[in-house]
Write an enzyme that holds these catalytic residues in place. Structure first.
Site: not given
Ligand code: DQA
Length: 145
Positions: A18, A101
């Site tokens: 991805r 987070e």
């Molecule tokens: C994410 C950032 C988010 O905006 C995105 O939707 C993801 C991955 C990251 O790890 O950079 O799926 O959480």
């Protein structure tokens, strides 16, 4: 031994293929393996999970809350709009567990919609933009106690 839950939201099972220019080349399994090794060195047990389902993620946060465990959470796209994930995470932190987070990318340097996190206001801390190292930095911090 203390257990840290490492919970991952939607599409993170696609890491490796991805958008590697944004998320890097490592798969989630590789990230999990490295964290496991780091956890062993720190004397912390890692419970690493990924789901594409909001409901399942909410259930896992309840489980972490009930067991008094700290959580490293990459909510992925749920970061930006899921009040259900936020409310479950808020109960966890209000009951005394820590929640960090994490993001692989730096959402603030990307599209406008990514600049809003409904999770950050109730998180203990936020680490973003360091690729897989965002997770290991979070684990080092939680291992301090
Ligand atoms: C994410 C950032 C988010 O905006 C995105 O939707 C993801 C991955 C990251 O790890 O950079 O799926 O959480």
């Amino acid at each position: 031994m203390k257990t840290v839950f490492v919970l991952n939201g939607p599409n993170l099972n696609r890491l490796g293929s991805r958008e590697p220019e944004i998320y890097g080349n490592q798969t989630l399994a590789q990230i999990a393996k490295a964290l496991d090794a780091q956890g062993s060195a720190l004397g912390v047990s890692i419970d690493f999970r990924q789901t594409n389902s909001e409901s399942e993620l909410v259930g896992w946060l309840h489980e972490a809350t009930d067991s008094g465990s700290d959580v490293i959470l990459n909510p992925a796209a749920f970061t930006h709009y899921s009040y259900a994930v936020r409310d479950a995470a808020a109960e966890l932190t209000s009951r005394g567990s820590k929640l960090i987070e994490v993001h692989l990318s730096n959402p603030h340097a990307r599209e406008d919609f990514r600049r809003t996190s409904v999770i950050s206001p109730i998180a203990t801390g936020v680490i973003a933009g360091f690729g897989a190292a965002s997770y290991s930095l979070a684990l080092s911090q939680l291992a301090l106690g």
